[in-house]
Design a protein around this motif. Structure first.
Motif, short mmCIF file in Angstrom:
data_model
loop_
_atom_site.label_atom_id
_atom_site.label_comp_id
_atom_site.label_asym_id
_atom_site.label_seq_id
_atom_site.Cartn_x
_atom_site.Cartn_y
_atom_site.Cartn_z
N ILE A 61 39.23 -9.70 16.38
CA ILE A 61 38.48 -9.59 15.26
C ILE A 61 37.06 -9.41 15.37
O ILE A 61 36.55 -10.30 16.03
N PRO A 62 36.50 -8.54 15.01
CA PRO A 62 35.04 -8.23 15.72
C PRO A 62 34.16 -8.86 14.83
O PRO A 62 32.99 -9.18 15.60
N THR A 63 34.13 -9.19 13.75
CA THR A 63 33.05 -9.68 12.74
C THR A 63 33.73 -10.77 11.67
O THR A 63 34.65 -10.60 11.47
N PRO A 64 32.58 -11.56 11.14
CA PRO A 64 33.16 -12.45 10.19
C PRO A 64 33.62 -11.70 9.01
O PRO A 64 34.67 -12.11 8.29
N GLY A 65 32.98 -10.57 8.65
CA GLY A 65 33.41 -9.81 7.50
C GLY A 65 35.09 -9.05 7.70
O GLY A 65 35.66 -8.89 6.89
N ALA A 66 35.20 -8.85 8.97
CA ALA A 66 36.63 -8.30 9.44
C ALA A 66 37.59 -9.49 9.12
O ALA A 66 38.67 -9.21 8.73
N LEU A 67 37.21 -10.53 9.38
CA LEU A 67 38.00 -11.74 9.27
C LEU A 67 38.25 -12.09 7.90
O LEU A 67 39.51 -12.20 7.20
N ALA A 68 37.11 -11.78 6.93
CA ALA A 68 37.18 -11.96 5.38
C ALA A 68 38.02 -10.98 5.05
O ALA A 68 39.00 -11.47 3.91
N GLU A 69 38.14 -9.88 5.54
CA GLU A 69 39.18 -8.62 4.96
C GLU A 69 40.29 -9.13 5.32
O GLU A 69 41.35 -8.96 4.43
N LEU A 70 40.85 -9.62 6.35
CA LEU A 70 42.12 -10.12 6.79
C LEU A 70 42.32 -11.04 6.00
O LEU A 70 43.82 -11.27 5.54
#
Length: 299
Positions: free
Chosen positions: A11-20
């Protein structure tokens, strides 16, 4: 079914986690997504505090789904002690083992010593949530409502979270090869000690904004119209500002909207709203105050 495990490194970024999280129907704001991302990357427990029903427990469940890891839940309550959270011995099975040994004539001194050792074999150990979390890789450990537990248990939990190690006198030390992802929640019914909070990354979870609550309703309840979602979210916002005994959280708002949809509502009809109020408010005094003051009316 558990999906393939996803590592924090994936998971590269907080944004990527938010999308997941969003892909699993949990809409996390930037602050929460960042706190959760940092907890994963830094290997620190995430301490979530806020009123009941704002999504603390649901975040842990969704995070487990995102990571493809089992959720192991320790529900805290007054009187909870270390034994109930760690492990217990299966006395019934131990007794059956002794009776079976007696039936085969294993009664000599040497046999008695062997039997005593066998009684504390790993097969007779019942793993409670904390031990299961240490032995299960990967896993998400949810310590739910820590504010309901006693000070003594809170101190014990701090010790476990410091090194993810448990000592079992009869078997030795159990150490997590890969520490679980830990989410600790509190409804702030009492203050949790600073020592535990220092061990964690802290985030206060607010009630969602009007726009976010509408988005959550539409995301979790696809049949919910834009009009109904907007009216329900607006009503929930009014009730939270009305000084009720127990203001509704997003969990109650979702229940209310689902109840309205079940009865065929397309918008917030006053009659259906009053009839389904038990899905939203759990105190009689609150229901009476809301109906008496016309707080369900929109316009």
């Amino acid at each position: 079914m558990v999906n393939r495990a996803l590592r924090a490194a994936d998971i590269p970024t907080p944004g990527a986690l938010a999308e997941l999280l969003d892909a699993h129907a949990y809409l996390a704001g930037e602050g929460l997504a960042t706190a959760c991302f940092l907890a994963l990357k830094m290997g620190r427990p995430l301490f979530l505090e806020g009123e009941a029903g704002v999504g603390k427990t649901e975040l842990a469940k969704t995070l487990a789904a995102v990571l493809g890891a089992p959720l192991i839940r320790l529900q805290c309550y007054e009187g909870l002690d270390a034994a109930q959270a760690l492990y217990d011995w299966d006395f019934a099975r131990q007794l059956l083992h002794l009776k079976a040994a007696e039936a085969t004539g294993a009664t000599g001194a040497a046999e008695a010593g062997r039997l005593e050792g066998e009684l504390y074999d790993r097969r007779f150990l019942i793993a409670r949530p904390l031990l299961r979390a240490l032995e299960t890789q990967p896993s998400v450990l949810l310590v739910d409502e820590i504010d309901r537990a006693d000070d003594e248990f809170e101190a014990f939990l701090l010790e476990v979270l410091s090194d993810f190690t448990i000592s079992i006198p009869e078997l030795g030390t159990v150490r997590a090869a890969t520490p679980p992802v830990v989410v600790v929640t509190s409804n702030r019914t009492r203050d949790v000690h600073d020592a535990l909070k220092r061990r964690c990354l802290y985030h206060w979870l607010e009630h969602p904004s009007f726009e976010r609550e509408v988005a959550i309703l539409r995301r979790r309840l696809p049949a919910c119209t834009e009009a109904l979602a907007s009216q329900v979210a607006a009503a929930a916002g009014r009730l939270r500002a009305a000084g009720l005994v127990k203001p509704p959280g997003i969990a109650e708002t979702l229940d209310w909207a689902e109840a309205l949809l079940t009865l065929g509502a397309r918008d917030l009809d006053p009659g259906l709203a009053a009839a389904t109020l038990g899905a939203l408010l759990k105190y009689r005094e609150d229901q009476q105050a809301v109906l008496a003051n016309g707080l369900l009316r929109h316009g």
